[in-house]
Motif scaffolding. Structure first.
Motif, PDB file in Angstrom:
ATOM      1  N   LEU A   1      47.441  23.223   2.344  1.00 47.30           N
ATOM      2  CA  LEU A   1      48.512  24.166   2.641  1.00 47.30           C
ATOM      3  C   LEU A   1      47.960  25.410   3.319  1.00 47.30           C
ATOM      4  N   LEU A   2      46.830  25.921   2.815  1.00 46.46           N
ATOM      5  CA  LEU A   2      46.227  27.117   3.394  1.00 46.46           C
ATOM      6  C   LEU A   2      45.818  26.876   4.855  1.00 46.46           C
ATOM      7  N   VAL A   3      45.292  25.678   5.122  1.00 46.41           N
ATOM      8  CA  VAL A   3      44.863  25.353   6.489  1.00 46.41           C
ATOM      9  C   VAL A   3      46.051  25.346   7.432  1.00 46.41           C
ATOM     10  N   VAL A   4      47.146  24.724   7.014  1.00 50.95           N
ATOM     11  CA  VAL A   4      48.352  24.671   7.844  1.00 50.95           C
ATOM     12  C   VAL A   4      48.889  26.073   8.104  1.00 50.95           C
ATOM     13  N   LEU A   5      48.937  26.894   7.053  1.00 50.75           N
ATOM     14  CA  LEU A   5      49.421  28.267   7.197  1.00 50.75           C
ATOM     15  C   LEU A   5      48.554  29.055   8.175  1.00 50.75           C
ATOM     16  N   GLU A   6      47.249  28.897   8.037  1.00 46.41           N
ATOM     17  CA  GLU A   6      46.341  29.663   8.887  1.00 46.41           C
ATOM     18  C   GLU A   6      46.423  29.219  10.346  1.00 46.41           C
TER      19      GLU A   6
END
Length: 203
Positions: free
Chosen positions: A2-7
């Motif tokens: 999720l963090l990767v997608v957000l970033e």
């Protein structure tokens, strides 16, 4: 994940914002890409430096470099169309601010830093790239002007910290935190609300 997608989403949005500012300043193609990269990666690099992550994650993962470069080149090629979408650009910048604030705060919390530290790092991750962009263009950074920008990021960071403490689902916390940042930015721009400034100062 999720963090990767957000970033990555935040990188694309901020790169586009920086690239459009570079086009308006009449920089060449290389300058547009550099400013797009700086705007996109600046906040994350500052975040990682503060957390002691060396080298910063954005410099160790190819997609983190490719996404902002592609976004900057698209803006360079189609800047007349992008420039006409002023409201859309402002909305995209607000979305980028929310995404980076949330991911920055979550990253800090994952490294077991105190809550207040996570809030400050999350806010810095959100506003850092834009501040560097403005400095490179010899402008007073947006966060130091009257617009409510950093406070919106701080509010989103607080939501992430509270949700983490209450053990809410990470996805829900990310959405709520990001939406809050976007809402604050959109409402303050729409209503033309500003932070107070000192009165009676001669310019």
């Amino acid at each position: 994940m999720l963090l990767v997608v957000l970033e990555l989403a935040g990188l694309a949005v901020f790169a586009a914002s920086g690239a459009l500012a570079a086009v308006r300043a009449q920089l060449d193609a290389f300058g547009v890409v550099v400013l797009g990269l700086t705007t996109a990666l600046g906040g994350g690099v500052i975040r990682d430096v503060l957390l002691g992550v060396h080298p910063p994650a954005s410099l160790r993962n190819l997609p983190y470099l490719v996404v902002p470069v592609v976004a900057a080149l698209i803006v360079f090629a189609f800047h007349p169309q992008v420039a006409r979408l002023r409201r859309a650009v402002l909305l995209a910048d607000a979305v980028g601010l929310g995404l980076f604030t949330v991911s920055g705060t979550a990253t800090a919390l994952a490294m077991d830093v105190p809550a207040y530290t996570a809030c400050l790092i999350g806010m810095t991750a959100g506003i850092g790239g834009g501040a560097l962009r403005d400095l490179l263009l010899r402008e007073i950074p947006l966060v130091l002007r009257r617009e409510i920008y950093a406070l919106a990021a701080l509010a989103g960071a607080v939501v992430v910290v509270v949700g983490h403490r209450l053990a809410w689902p990470a996805g829900l916390v990310a959405v709520v935190g990001s939406v809050l940042v976007v809402l604050i930015r959109v409402v303050t721009l729409w209503r033309q609300w500003h932070a107070p400034v000192a009165r009676g100062v001669e310019r």
